[in-house]
Structure formats: C-alpha cells, structure tokens
Design a protein around this motif. Sequence first.
Motif, PDB file in Angstrom:
ATOM      1  N   VAL B  25      -4.651   4.905  10.583  1.00 39.17           N
ATOM      2  CA  VAL B  25      -4.784   5.589   9.602  1.00 39.17           C
ATOM      3  C   VAL B  25      -5.256   4.365   8.348  1.00 39.17           C
ATOM      4  O   VAL B  25      -6.423   4.546   7.831  1.00 39.17           O
ATOM      5  CB  VAL B  25      -3.763   6.186   8.928  1.00 39.17           C
ATOM      6  N   SER B  26      -4.570   3.253   8.402  1.00 38.29           N
ATOM      7  CA  SER B  26      -4.955   2.054   7.260  1.00 38.29           C
ATOM      8  C   SER B  26      -6.205   1.661   7.880  1.00 38.29           C
ATOM      9  O   SER B  26      -7.164   1.202   7.074  1.00 38.29           O
ATOM     10  CB  SER B  26      -3.602   1.262   7.381  1.00 38.29           C
ATOM     11  N   ALA B  27      -6.376   1.205   9.243  1.00 34.07           N
ATOM     12  CA  ALA B  27      -7.661   0.862   9.715  1.00 34.07           C
ATOM     13  C   ALA B  27      -8.876   1.491   9.241  1.00 34.07           C
ATOM     14  O   ALA B  27     -10.006   1.056   8.927  1.00 34.07           O
ATOM     15  CB  ALA B  27      -7.407   0.222  11.062  1.00 34.07           C
ATOM     16  N   LYS B  28      -8.603   2.795   9.646  1.00 38.57           N
ATOM     17  CA  LYS B  28      -9.940   3.712   9.563  1.00 38.57           C
ATOM     18  C   LYS B  28     -10.245   3.936   8.184  1.00 38.57           C
ATOM     19  O   LYS B  28     -11.123   4.257   7.969  1.00 38.57           O
ATOM     20  CB  LYS B  28      -9.621   5.091  10.303  1.00 38.57           C
ATOM     21  N   THR B  29      -9.398   3.618   7.166  1.00 36.92           N
ATOM     22  CA  THR B  29      -9.549   3.867   5.804  1.00 36.92           C
ATOM     23  C   THR B  29      -9.674   2.868   4.837  1.00 36.92           C
ATOM     24  O   THR B  29      -9.590   2.779   3.674  1.00 36.92           O
ATOM     25  CB  THR B  29      -8.534   4.951   5.181  1.00 36.92           C
ATOM     26  N   ASN B  30      -9.655   1.699   5.917  1.00 32.99           N
ATOM     27  CA  ASN B  30      -9.859   0.354   4.932  1.00 32.99           C
ATOM     28  C   ASN B  30      -8.887   0.108   4.016  1.00 32.99           C
ATOM     29  O   ASN B  30      -8.865  -0.403   2.932  1.00 32.99           O
ATOM     30  CB  ASN B  30     -11.350   0.044   4.345  1.00 32.99           C
ATOM     31  N   GLY B  31      -7.652   0.491   4.440  1.00 26.97           N
ATOM     32  CA  GLY B  31      -6.531   0.413   3.700  1.00 26.97           C
ATOM     33  C   GLY B  31      -6.263   1.168   2.341  1.00 26.97           C
ATOM     34  O   GLY B  31      -5.314   0.953   1.551  1.00 26.97           O
ATOM     35  N   GLU B  32      -6.993   2.302   2.349  1.00 25.81           N
ATOM     36  CA  GLU B  32      -6.906   3.090   1.124  1.00 25.81           C
ATOM     37  C   GLU B  32      -5.628   4.006   1.336  1.00 25.81           C
ATOM     38  O   GLU B  32      -5.109   4.569   0.535  1.00 25.81           O
ATOM     39  CB  GLU B  32      -8.137   4.032   1.036  1.00 25.81           C
ATOM     40  N   PHE B  33      -5.609   4.474   2.907  1.00 18.70           N
ATOM     41  CA  PHE B  33      -4.281   5.181   3.135  1.00 18.70           C
ATOM     42  C   PHE B  33      -3.601   4.347   3.939  1.00 18.70           C
ATOM     43  O   PHE B  33      -3.564   4.155   4.938  1.00 18.70           O
ATOM     44  CB  PHE B  33      -5.048   6.526   3.715  1.00 18.70           C
ATOM     45  N   THR B  34      -2.202   4.309   3.407  1.00 16.72           N
ATOM     46  CA  THR B  34      -1.186   3.431   4.110  1.00 16.72           C
ATOM     47  C   THR B  34      -0.063   4.092   4.373  1.00 16.72           C
ATOM     48  O   THR B  34       0.421   4.991   3.575  1.00 16.72           O
ATOM     49  CB  THR B  34      -1.128   2.142   3.352  1.00 16.72           C
ATOM     50  N   MET B  35       0.618   3.819   5.114  1.00 14.91           N
ATOM     51  CA  MET B  35       2.026   4.302   5.418  1.00 14.91           C
ATOM     52  C   MET B  35       3.158   3.281   5.736  1.00 14.91           C
ATOM     53  O   MET B  35       2.792   2.339   6.191  1.00 14.91           O
ATOM     54  CB  MET B  35       2.003   5.086   6.662  1.00 14.91           C
ATOM     55  N   ASN B  36       4.431   3.504   4.789  1.00 17.01           N
ATOM     56  CA  ASN B  36       5.317   2.627   4.890  1.00 17.01           C
ATOM     57  C   ASN B  36       6.426   3.267   5.512  1.00 17.01           C
ATOM     58  O   ASN B  36       6.937   4.096   5.195  1.00 17.01           O
ATOM     59  CB  ASN B  36       5.610   2.414   3.452  1.00 17.01           C
ATOM     60  N   VAL B  37       6.526   2.651   6.839  1.00 18.69           N
ATOM     61  CA  VAL B  37       7.305   3.222   7.639  1.00 18.69           C
ATOM     62  C   VAL B  37       8.987   2.588   7.373  1.00 18.69           C
ATOM     63  O   VAL B  37       9.037   1.278   7.529  1.00 18.69           O
ATOM     64  CB  VAL B  37       7.177   3.172   9.137  1.00 18.69           C
ATOM     65  N   SER B  38       9.968   3.416   7.051  1.00 19.03           N
ATOM     66  CA  SER B  38      11.224   2.827   6.658  1.00 19.03           C
ATOM     67  C   SER B  38      12.150   3.406   7.804  1.00 19.03           C
ATOM     68  O   SER B  38      12.144   4.508   8.071  1.00 19.03           O
ATOM     69  CB  SER B  38      11.803   3.555   5.325  1.00 19.03           C
ATOM     70  N   TYR B  39      12.863   2.423   8.517  1.00 14.48           N
ATOM     71  CA  TYR B  39      13.965   2.679   9.393  1.00 14.48           C
ATOM     72  C   TYR B  39      15.177   3.090   8.668  1.00 14.48           C
ATOM     73  O   TYR B  39      16.189   1.966   8.754  1.00 14.48           O
ATOM     74  CB  TYR B  39      13.981   1.754  10.152  1.00 14.48           C
ATOM     75  N   GLY B  40      15.471   4.237   8.289  1.00  9.61           N
ATOM     76  CA  GLY B  40      16.823   4.528   7.927  1.00  9.61           C
ATOM     77  C   GLY B  40      16.910   4.274   6.308  1.00  9.61           C
ATOM     78  O   GLY B  40      18.023   4.675   5.773  1.00  9.61           O
ATOM     79  N   GLY B  41      15.969   3.640   5.740  1.00  7.08           N
ATOM     80  CA  GLY B  41      16.203   3.193   4.343  1.00  7.08           C
ATOM     81  C   GLY B  41      16.047   4.543   3.368  1.00  7.08           C
ATOM     82  O   GLY B  41      16.605   4.367   2.202  1.00  7.08           O
ATOM     83  N   LEU B  42      15.309   5.569   3.733  1.00 11.21           N
ATOM     84  CA  LEU B  42      15.222   6.534   2.701  1.00 11.21           C
ATOM     85  C   LEU B  42      16.121   7.853   3.031  1.00 11.21           C
ATOM     86  O   LEU B  42      15.869   8.724   2.251  1.00 11.21           O
ATOM     87  CB  LEU B  42      13.583   6.943   2.979  1.00 11.21           C
ATOM     88  N   SER B  43      16.601   7.792   4.317  1.00 13.02           N
ATOM     89  CA  SER B  43      17.412   9.035   4.538  1.00 13.02           C
ATOM     90  C   SER B  43      18.092   8.745   5.745  1.00 13.02           C
ATOM     91  O   SER B  43      17.882   7.895   6.513  1.00 13.02           O
ATOM     92  CB  SER B  43      16.539  10.246   4.565  1.00 13.02           C
TER      93      SER B  43
END
Lengths: 209, 315, 466
Positions: B25-43
């Motif tokens: 997603v990040s590559a295809k939108t040139n970094g306009e749409f990014t995802m921050n994957v959290s391993y247990g930090g959010l819930s």
Amino acid sequence: MASSSSVLQDESWLSRADRALLPVERIFALFSGLAVFSLMFLAAYSVSGRKFFNQPLNGYVDYIEAAMPVIAFMGVSYVQRFGGHIRMDMIIGKMRGRVLWALELLTVTLILVVILALIWGSWAHFDRSFDFAKPLWSRDSSIDIGIPMWPAKLLVPVAFSLLAVRLVLQIIGYGRALVLGLERPVAVPLILTIEEQAMAEAAHLAEQE
Amino acid sequence: TEWNVSVWGKRRAFTEHVEKLAELVSAKTNGEFTMNVSYGGLSKNRENLDGISIGAFEMAQFCAGYHPDKNRVVTVLELPFLGVANLAEEVAVSHAVYAHPAATEEMAQWNARLLMTSPMPQYNIVGTGDPRSTLADFEGMRVRATGGLGKAFASVGSVPTSVTATEAYQAMESGVVDTVAFAQHAHLSYGTINRADWWTENLNPGTVNCPVVVNIDAYESLSDAHRAVLDESVDESIEYYLENYAKLLQRWDDVLAEKGVEKVTISDAELSAFRAQAADPIRAAWIADMEAQGIPGQELFDLVMTTLENTRKGN
Amino acid sequence: MDPISIGLWTTGGMLVLVFIGMRVAFAAGLAGFVGLFWLRWNGFDYDPAKFGKALTISVKIAGQVPHSKIAAQALSLIPTFILIGYLAYYAKLTTALFEAAKRWIAWVPGGLAVSTVFATAGFAAVSGASVATAAVFARIAIPEMLKIGYNKQFAAGVVAAGGTLASLIPPSAILVIYAIIVEQDVGKLLLAGFIPGAFSALVYAGLIIGIAVIFKNVGPPVTGFTWRERFAALPPALPIVAVVVIIIFFVYNPFGDAWGTPTEGGAVGAFIVFLMALYRGMRWAQLKDALLETAKLTVMIFSIIWGVLIYVRFLGFADLPGVFSDWITSLDMAPLLILICILLAYAVLGMFMDAIGMLLLTLPVVYPAVMALNGGEFVTAADSAFGMNGTMCAIWFGILVVKMAEFCLITPPIGLNCFVVAGVRDDLTVQDVFKGVTPFFLADGVTIALLVAFPGIVLWLPSLVG
Ligand code: NA
Ligand code: NA
C-alpha cells in the motif's frame, strides 16, 4: 480495624453518609477477599483432579479470568475510604491547614474526573459484550468453555460507581475543610505520618497474634 | 493517511500478509497511505474487535475461537474435520464465508469489514510419550485445543485444556497437557516441537480462523484511489503469505528429523471413526444452535462444502 | 504537535501529579486517558467539531483496559501470594521459624542475629511482602536479642534488612508484577529470585559473623540446645518447607515432569498454609480479617497495575518507549555503564517512591531500552552486549531492579522497613534503625555489584528450565 482511626466521625450528615457507605464498601471488599480464597480451592481441585483422577477441571483458566475482576475492583472504594491507595507523601505529608486541603481537593477531584471517564468507558466495554437478543445475553464469551463475559465486565463500572460516590463525599469533606479552615475534618482520611502508619500496622499485627 | 494496525505476538508467518499489505500500500501510493503495524501495543488480542468497533485503530487481526460469541458466523470455519486439505483451499472457503451477507452483517455490528483471512494449516497435534494413533489412545488425553477443535477432542474423551499459546510449552513440560494442537509455524515459534516425541501428520482435525478486518468508517473515508490500492493488494498479500508458508512447510520435515520427532500416521478406519464421532454431531449441534439464533447455519456450512468442491474442480 | 512531544508533556504532567501526592494509580490512569485524547484530537487537527469523537474514542480505549488487562490468569498469583503471607501469621509460622533457627544456628558468633536473618529468609518463602516480614520479626526477634545484650541499633538493623529478603525469595508479588509488565515467564522469574535471595541472606549472615568477631560486644553466641530440642523445633516450621517444595516443583521438577503452572503452585501452597492455620486455631473472625487485609493490599496493587496500563496503552499509541530505547542505544557509552546508570537512577528514585509504584511507572519505558541495549528481544548470547540472550537479559534485569527496590526499603530518607521497625519498638527511633542498618546497606551494595558482575548467580537456575 486499625486503619479506621484515620477517618474522624461526628453527627453531621456528611459523616453519617460516610458511615452509611462504609458497610457497602466493606461487603464489596470482602467479596474480593472471598474470591481470592476461592482461587485457592479452585487450584487445589484442579491439580488434584489432574494428578490423581486424570480429570482436570474443564475451564480452569476461564474461571480464574472471571474471578479476577471481583478480586481487583470490588474493594477499590473501601481502600479509597481509608486513603489506602499508594501515593508519594513527601510533599503532601509536610503540608498543613488550607494548603493541604486545597491539594487534597485538587487530587481527589482529578480522581473523580478519571473515574467518571472510566465508568463511561468500562460501561461501553460491558455494553459491547451484552445483547438482550442473544443466548445468555452474550456477545463475548470465554475461550475454553464459552461462558459469557458480560457479568465480569459489568463489575468494573459498578465498582467504579461506588468509588465515584465515595469521591464525591471526600470532595465535600475536603472542600468543607478548605472553606471553613478546619483542623481535623470528618469523613476524609487524615494523613498519618509514616511513623504513625508503621505504628498502626504494628498494632494491627499485634491484634492478630 | 496513516493507519494503525493491531496484531499480537511477534512478527511471524502468521502476520506476513499484514506486513506485505502495509508494504504494498505504501509503495503503490508513494508513501501517502501508510500502515503502522503494532504487535500488541494497541490492544490485547482478545479485544482487537472491540478496538475496531471503538475506532481505536483502523485494521486488526483476531481469531474467531478466542470469543465465539463475538463472531458466531465465521466459527463455521472452525468446525472440525471440514476436509480442507491445504492453505489455498482454506483461503477459498474463508473468503467465500466472509462474502456471505450473514458474515458481513455480523461484522458490521462491530463496525468491521472482513478484508482477508490468515490461512492456517490443519492443527495437527504434537505429543509427549507414546504416540497416540487410535481413538482409544485419545481417551483421557489432555490436549491444548480451543474452539471447535477442543469440542472434537472432547467428543472422543480427551480433555481440552486451554492455556495461552505462550504458555503452551510450559504446560507441556509441566504435564498440564500431553499434547498441543497448533499450526506448524506455532509449533516452531512457541517451542512445543522441542518438547515433542511425535506429530500426527494426517489427523487433520481442523484449524482456527483468523480474519483481518478494517474499520468501516476508516475504509469508507479513504480516497477512491487509496481504497482501490488497498483492495487490489489483498490478493498479492495472500499470495506472498502462501509462498512464505510453503517454505516453512518444506522445512518442517527437516525439523522433525532433526529433533527426532516421530511422524504418526492414523489409519483410515480410525480417522473415519473419529469423524463420525466428532465431526457429525458437532456440526449438527452447531447448525441447530445457529439456526435457533436466526443465523443461516446450514446455508453457511453448505457454502463451505460447495466452495471446497469448486476449488478442487478448478484445479 | 508530534506524538513524542505529547507523550513527554503528558508524562511530565503525570510525574508532577504523583509528586504533589495524587494517588499513583489514578494519576497514571488520568495521564493515559488525557494522553489518548490529546493524541487523537491532535490527529483531528483540533477541529472543534471532532472534539466529541476524540473524547469518545479515548474514553472507550481507556475504559477497556481495566477489565481486559486484569482478567489474566498470571495475575492471579499476586492475591494468592498475599493471602499466603496473611495466613502464615495464623499458622504461627513466624515464631516457629525463629525458634528453629535459634536452636540450630545460634551457636555461631552473632548467633541470634544470624538466626534472625535465616528465619526472615525462611519466612520470605511464604511471604510476598517485605514490610510485613520486618514488622513481624521486630516483635519476635528484637526482644530476644536485647535480652542477651545485643546492641539495640544493630538488632533493629538486622530485622529491617532481613525483611527485604521477602521480595526476592519466591513467592514475591513484585517479581510477578515485573513479569507481567515485561511479558516474561513468571515461573522463570520466581525461580531466578531464589538464589540471589539466598545469596543476599548469606552475605548478611557473613557480615554479621564478621562484625561479631571483630566487635565482641555486638552479640554473643547462644549455645546449650540439645539435639532433642533442635529436632523438636522443626515440625512446627515444616509447612514452610512444604510451600517451598511445592512452588519449586510446580515450576521446575529436577526429577521429572513438573507438577503444574506457577499459578497452581501458589494456590496449592496457600491451601497448605490455610490448613495449618486452621489446625493452629484460626476461625472465621481471623479468616475474615485475613481476607479483608488481602483484599486491601491486592486492590492497592491492582489499581496501580490497571492505572499504569492505561498510561502504557497511551504510550503504545505515542510510541514513546521506542523513541527512548532508540535514544539509549544511540548513546556513545558502554552498555554496561548505561545499565549501571539506570540502576543508580533507581536507587535515587527508590529513596522517594514506593517500590511497586516505581517499577510500574518506569518499566514500560526503561525495560524496552535495556532490552535494546542488550541487542533486542531475540538476540543470541553471542551477539549480545551483556553476554546473554533476550529472555535471560529480561530475567537478570528483573532481579536487579527488584533488588534495587528492596535496597530502597532500608535507605534514608523513606526506607519503609526502618520506619516499621521503629514503629513496632517504643525504645527505638528511626535514626537508631537507620544507624543499625548501615552495614547491611553496604552489604546490599556489594550484593548488587556481584549480581551485575556475575549474572550467572541469577541465571543458573532459570537456565536449567530451558
Ligand atoms: Na517471598
Ligand atoms: Na527508601
């Protein structure tokens, strides 16, 4: 009860309200203690079932997880009544008179703010797991034996609501002390010096022996 | 746009499609749409669906078996002995169920939209002591298995004992359980393979279903272009997941040899006896239970079966 | 504003509130809730129309934490350990232990003081709390020491220091809390506390013997017990042995399969002490009292846990721990030196703060940094800075910080154990106790240095578990 000496009483309605709330808080706290006690039997039962009869207690983990909120939350108001929640009294322990009451009033009011927010939030947490239309009203269930989660979740806003009532009494108590410039106000926990605290603890142990 | 994504544990084969999706997603939108994957930090993992419902984060992974009452519909995929043979079939049946109105409607109650599955291979068991290869052997066996799988083992007299995945090794070592049902990657990453004497290669009792969902509001407020990128990257991510898992499965035999773990093959007669005793009554009970709640249980089960057939024909 | 600044401001605000005396649990909960809201509204560019939405989301995130984090199997160890301690009073295990220790080992120089140290270490095996241990032994051991001419400051110091052993030797509530916060195996951590705890006791005993040999007036040996008397003193103390054996064997059985989980071990241990207390005359009135006291202490601890975890949830969204550990690892200093600085910071902080509150507030940020310093969670021993893999580093650091927290129980100005001992004895001032405890305070410094220099002392036992 050794620590009860830190809350003074008189015949005012505030002190009556304080004493009226206390039995409720004590019953809640006793439930918490009984839940700890039941953990002990649960484990003894589970282990002996497994070791000697090859028949482990099905849902052992689920039962523990259901008991934990009883243990952790039911006594929260009882502890606040005696000013038992841990704090750092380096500074507040040195204050006297109106400055002291102002500080106590400020922090207790802030506690009420966060507890009101948490009543709202924990109610929402309960509400997501509860649905009148579903079997056992359940929209969230435990992993092993599928018991509904909502009763345990409901305990949190219930215990916090009792705490909120306690906090309102303490706000009035400290507010009164601040306005009237009282020396020894009723219905609020009075700070014991660390020596007095240790003395109370020691006296309590002596009682037990 | 930046999305927070809530998963748990550590990065492993089970989360590779999420990582891949973020990357694509990040590559295809040139970094306009990014995802921050959290391993247990959010819930906590059990609360990921709640977090989506609240809007705490935009995307999350969860497993149906953690809380069947939250997601009754998709538990059809956790019924024992469905006969799913490989990950591609698992993807096909999962996505067919995810597209069913009953599933989308139930998830919409959580403000969630099913995006993709996290296909898991069959939960074959590892065990300590003498290999268990007959139904009689399963009696009194203490097995770490959850959800429909646990029920299946219970129906042949085993005692399902749920300990968390992270405690599984300790539970095995301490004799709390004799056997643990896991996918291969989990036997590796939670160390249960190190403790095992044997592994069933063809019991294939079933698996768990762990969807990845997105928050509906967040999904709908994406720009058309970004939403298109997200949707079209799903297949690619799953593709990558399957490739990656295939590598792991190739390594599996070596690991068994290296650790001296015996492969246990269960006879067809025993297997069909197991199925008759476990699968059929559990399925019937599940369907009756769902229908009573107004969920089209039979229809969902049939959907799984026809999808399975069609997938096999297609190949 | 960027999330890191929000994280820092909120954390600063929380520390101010804690400093002016707001209850730690609620200050942390408030900081977490406010931080979550601030972060969210900041994300909405402070659009007034979205104020309500930001508030709702953050309230709901915060409101999830108490139940979801507390309903965990591993946490059930804490109330169980607390209950064991209270039940142990009614089982009269304290007097039994002291009597047995006296008859068996009081013949060495400084004998009664050495006996006291070993009795407190033994009691530590059923008690999760240091302060309670100090209070109990101040009543039993100090009078006996004074009777045979001990220096009163020294006698008080022995008890105050001996009390601290309770938090290292399992069961230990504080070690469980550490394990939960850093998500490590509780069993291994409890096991790891055993040798450093025993080691501390030996260091204390060695110190006492040394002092007794050099300064003759400190405390004479006590002799004259017959073997019969010695053996007669053992049975009343036996439940302690049972509890130790049970907990060890539940976690790790050297002769084969272990018996179960630590949770079960703790609960079965409590059950045995409960039976003993019944036998020794405990009835409903005392039991009710024990249950209420257990409830109070448990609620105090759990409130801090969920309060801090709300703050930790906020940190997760703000990614402050990540930034802090990046900063720590980028420092141009030897990792061991940084670790020592961190431990010294704990020593200073511990002078002013309660041990559990201190650990809970700091670990969410400090622990990831220490792990990163070692080379990350999954580092192998060969590639690591401290010569141990991630799991072992977590255990080692846990024992070190808990030992630091114990150390702070006997340091001025707020060494709680010293106040407790002075409180129990009318003839002792706090200054007396602080004076008497000084040698032990130095001994603890030596112990900590040894634990840092030789991690094997900590890691040998847990490494056997694999
Ligand atoms: Na202890
Ligand atoms: Na101190």
